[in-house]
Design a protein around this motif. Structure first.
Motif, PDB file in Angstrom:
ATOM      1  N   UNK A   1       0.877  -1.235  -0.068  1.00 24.86           N
ATOM      2  CA  UNK A   1       0.002   0.009   0.107  1.00 24.86           C
ATOM      3  C   UNK A   1       0.943   1.203   0.091  1.00 24.86           C
ATOM      4  N   UNK A   2       0.523   2.263  -0.574  1.00 22.98           N
ATOM      5  CA  UNK A   2       0.943   3.740  -0.783  1.00 22.98           C
ATOM      6  C   UNK A   2       0.500   4.468   0.599  1.00 22.98           C
ATOM      7  N   UNK A   3       1.285   4.872   1.525  1.00 22.17           N
ATOM      8  CA  UNK A   3       0.924   5.730   2.694  1.00 22.17           C
ATOM      9  C   UNK A   3       1.346   7.247   2.269  1.00 22.17           C
ATOM     10  N   UNK A   4       0.377   7.971   2.955  1.00 26.77           N
ATOM     11  CA  UNK A   4       1.173   9.282   3.004  1.00 26.77           C
ATOM     12  C   UNK A   4       2.256   9.615   3.666  1.00 26.77           C
ATOM     13  N   UNK A   5       2.770   8.728   4.582  1.00 26.45           N
ATOM     14  CA  UNK A   5       4.119   8.975   5.296  1.00 26.45           C
ATOM     15  C   UNK A   5       5.422   8.513   4.488  1.00 26.45           C
ATOM     16  N   UNK A   6       5.284   7.896   3.310  1.00 32.49           N
ATOM     17  CA  UNK A   6       6.334   7.390   2.488  1.00 32.49           C
ATOM     18  C   UNK A   6       7.009   8.675   1.568  1.00 32.49           C
ATOM     19  N   UNK A   7       8.262   8.368   1.854  1.00 34.81           N
ATOM     20  CA  UNK A   7       9.098   9.486   0.981  1.00 34.81           C
ATOM     21  C   UNK A   7       9.924   8.804  -0.057  1.00 34.81           C
ATOM     22  N   UNK A   8       9.815   9.432  -1.458  1.00 34.79           N
ATOM     23  CA  UNK A   8      10.633   8.974  -2.380  1.00 34.79           C
ATOM     24  C   UNK A   8      12.044   9.718  -2.283  1.00 34.79           C
ATOM     25  N   UNK A   9      13.081   9.263  -2.358  1.00 31.27           N
ATOM     26  CA  UNK A   9      14.362   9.711  -2.393  1.00 31.27           C
ATOM     27  C   UNK A   9      15.217   9.545  -3.593  1.00 31.27           C
ATOM     28  N   UNK A  10      15.701  10.531  -4.071  1.00 32.84           N
ATOM     29  CA  UNK A  10      16.914  10.321  -5.223  1.00 32.84           C
ATOM     30  C   UNK A  10      17.902   9.309  -4.957  1.00 32.84           C
ATOM     31  N   UNK A  11      17.925   8.295  -5.932  1.00 35.79           N
ATOM     32  CA  UNK A  11      19.112   7.498  -5.745  1.00 35.79           C
ATOM     33  C   UNK A  11      20.478   8.179  -6.337  1.00 35.79           C
ATOM     34  N   UNK A  12      21.378   8.219  -5.447  1.00 32.86           N
ATOM     35  CA  UNK A  12      22.457   8.799  -5.798  1.00 32.86           C
ATOM     36  C   UNK A  12      23.253   8.254  -6.898  1.00 32.86           C
ATOM     37  N   UNK A  13      23.529   9.296  -7.781  1.00 30.00           N
ATOM     38  CA  UNK A  13      24.405   9.222  -8.994  1.00 30.00           C
ATOM     39  C   UNK A  13      23.516   8.868 -10.134  1.00 30.00           C
ATOM     40  N   UNK A  14      22.156   8.997  -9.976  1.00 29.54           N
ATOM     41  CA  UNK A  14      21.128   8.804 -10.895  1.00 29.54           C
ATOM     42  C   UNK A  14      19.770   9.862 -11.047  1.00 29.54           C
ATOM     43  N   UNK A  15      19.654  10.092 -12.318  1.00 31.95           N
ATOM     44  CA  UNK A  15      18.435  11.209 -12.366  1.00 31.95           C
ATOM     45  C   UNK A  15      17.296  10.535 -12.747  1.00 31.95           C
ATOM     46  N   UNK A  16      16.981   8.871 -12.802  1.00 38.95           N
ATOM     47  CA  UNK A  16      16.095   8.297 -13.300  1.00 38.95           C
ATOM     48  C   UNK A  16      15.851   7.098 -12.609  1.00 38.95           C
ATOM     49  N   UNK A  17      16.290   7.225 -11.272  1.00 42.10           N
ATOM     50  CA  UNK A  17      15.684   6.245 -10.076  1.00 42.10           C
ATOM     51  C   UNK A  17      15.519   6.739  -8.926  1.00 42.10           C
ATOM     52  N   UNK A  18      14.602   6.173  -8.090  1.00 42.47           N
ATOM     53  CA  UNK A  18      13.965   6.424  -6.894  1.00 42.47           C
ATOM     54  C   UNK A  18      14.255   5.414  -5.792  1.00 42.47           C
ATOM     55  N   UNK A  19      14.378   5.674  -4.752  1.00 46.55           N
ATOM     56  CA  UNK A  19      14.390   4.832  -3.548  1.00 46.55           C
ATOM     57  C   UNK A  19      13.330   5.092  -2.237  1.00 46.55           C
ATOM     58  N   UNK A  20      12.808   4.070  -1.759  1.00 48.98           N
ATOM     59  CA  UNK A  20      11.714   4.271  -0.673  1.00 48.98           C
ATOM     60  C   UNK A  20      11.829   3.159   0.067  1.00 48.98           C
ATOM     61  N   UNK A  21      11.146   3.278   1.376  1.00 52.97           N
ATOM     62  CA  UNK A  21      11.094   2.302   2.467  1.00 52.97           C
ATOM     63  C   UNK A  21       9.587   1.793   2.621  1.00 52.97           C
ATOM     64  N   UNK A  22       9.416   0.517   2.524  1.00 56.57           N
ATOM     65  CA  UNK A  22       8.169  -0.026   2.965  1.00 56.57           C
ATOM     66  C   UNK A  22       8.206  -0.781   4.277  1.00 56.57           C
ATOM     67  N   UNK A  23       6.945  -0.470   5.052  1.00 53.60           N
ATOM     68  CA  UNK A  23       6.835  -1.307   6.275  1.00 53.60           C
ATOM     69  C   UNK A  23       6.807  -2.922   5.983  1.00 53.60           C
ATOM     70  N   UNK A  24       5.546  -2.897   5.051  1.00 54.38           N
ATOM     71  CA  UNK A  24       5.128  -4.382   4.921  1.00 54.38           C
ATOM     72  C   UNK A  24       4.819  -4.488   3.156  1.00 54.38           C
ATOM     73  N   UNK A  25       5.823  -5.260   2.646  1.00 52.77           N
ATOM     74  CA  UNK A  25       5.560  -5.673   1.237  1.00 52.77           C
ATOM     75  C   UNK A  25       5.127  -7.089   1.104  1.00 52.77           C
ATOM     76  N   UNK A  26       4.196  -7.329   0.252  1.00 51.25           N
ATOM     77  CA  UNK A  26       3.463  -8.685   0.012  1.00 51.25           C
ATOM     78  C   UNK A  26       3.986  -9.451  -0.809  1.00 51.25           C
TER      79      UNK A  26
END
Length: 365
Positions: free
Chosen positions: A206-231
């Motif tokens: 699920x996508x929650x309001x608290x999630x934050x997309x962070x830029x992946x170091x060294x790339x302008x076409x990639x994002x990183x985020x954390x998930x509390x529960x991935x199914x």
């Protein structure tokens, strides 16, 4: 038909559990080829995916009248495809025999289809063969994607990675279409991604309001985020995920749609809170039913003991913890509140806990 699947591990010389789910025979509408597909019940992870050929042989599993064993030259569950020895077990011998019957019936269809193709080819040399169908298929098999109750808000091709904390490195999870799916009733939005060829689920959370997309170091076409529960796997796990797109424009569009989805979630949350806070009297009763985990509100003029049947109710999607005899805890959108019970009531069908709340004391407003 529902069954349990196993694969033989040649390295360890033992059978490995692949999961429980519905095993299906699916026939392509144009090529008429038939494949065997099976997925885990909860995670939807593909645990068997191969074509059924006329050369395959089902062998009885030693010591069991409800299990079969067969060999596959190329199973597409993982990438790349691998040769496997599989075993399937059913609830009873009748189901096992029906599986064998349908398996051999499918093989007969494949042989007839092959013969028809050869006959068509022979017409180039003046032949005119004719084949009457031995089996007529009238029942269509409904293939469920488990996305029927959801609307697609966003879809784009990408490559997914997960961070392995033990090895301290990124692991490839596959290439496919990443989707934002919104449930038609609950309005919850989840991110789902499946691999292109195997259809194996590689992201499902699920996508929650608290999630934050962070830029992946060294790339302008990639994002990183954390998930509390991935199914994607069973049981659900906390994950750090990264997604990479073909170009920066696609990556920016993904971020824009991700944050737009979060805005929709916040607005939906605000509406739920507004509905929950519509207490026109100074006091109101909130009745929490243990078996349904729903909050149900009635005006103070009603006596909860005399409500039969229940009047129209509203589900606020709030988790209720009534496991102790001292009070009730409510969990909503990662917020927690607790009261001691004002009254402990026992109804004809279930135990009811009654709380008297003032509007100013509503914990989530």
């Amino acid at each position: 038909m529902r069954a349990k699947l196993f694969r033989f591990d040649n390295g360890l010389n033992e059978w490995k559990d692949r999961g429980i789910g519905d095993v299906k025979f699916l026939q392509h509408k144009e090529t008429k080829k038939v494949r065997l597909v099976m997925r885990h019940d909860k995670t939807l992870k593909v645990c068997a995916h191969h074509h059924i050929s006329a050369e395959m042989r089902l062998q009885p599993n030693i010591g069991s009248d409800r299990s079969w064993v067969w060999k596959v030259a190329a199973d597409y569950t993982e990438e790349p495809p691998t040769a496997e020895t599989l075993s399937i077990r059913f609830a009873n011998s009748d189901n096992a025999n029906e599986f064998k019957h349908q398996f051999e019936l499918t093989q007969k269809m494949n042989r007839q289809s092959t013969a028809f193709s050869l006959a068509s080819a022979s017409e180039l040399h003046g032949g005119d063969p004719h084949f009457e169908p031995v089996i007529k298929l009238t029942e269509q098999v409904e293939v469920k994607t488990y996305e029927e109750d959801e609307d697609v808000l966003f879809k784009m091709r990408a490559k997914l990675f997960r961070f392995d904390n033990g090895l301290n490195e990124w692991k490839d999870r596959g290439i496919g279409d990443v989707k934002f799916l919104q449930h038609k009733e609950t309005k919850e939005v989840r991110l789902v991604m499946k691999r292109d060829k195997t259809l194996k689920v590689c992201a499902n959370h699920h996508i929650s309001a608290e999630m934050r997309l962070q830029p992946n170091i060294g790339s302008d076409r990639s994002w990183v985020w954390k998930v509390a529960a991935d199914y994607s796997e069973e049981p659900p796990t906390a994950e750090t995920l990264a997604i990479r797109f073909a170009n920066s424009d696609n990556a920016n569009e993904f971020k824009r749609q991700f944050e737009l989805t979060q805005k929709i979630i916040r607005q939906s949350t605000a509406r739920s809170l507004a509905s929950a806070s519509e207490l026109h009297d100074e006091d109101s009763f909130v009745i929490c039913t243990i078996d349904s985990n729903n909050l149900r509100r009635f005006p103070s003029s009603h006596d909860p003991l005399d409500i039969s049947p229940l009047p129209p109710t509203r589900d606020y999607r709030i988790w209720v913890d009534a496991s102790t005899d001292t009070g009730i805890g409510l969990l909503w959108n990662d917020r927690w509140a607790f009261w001691r019970t004002a009254t402990d009531l026992c109804g004809p069908l279930q135990t009811l806990f009654c709380l008297r709340l003032r509007r100013s004391n509503w914990p989530f407003v």
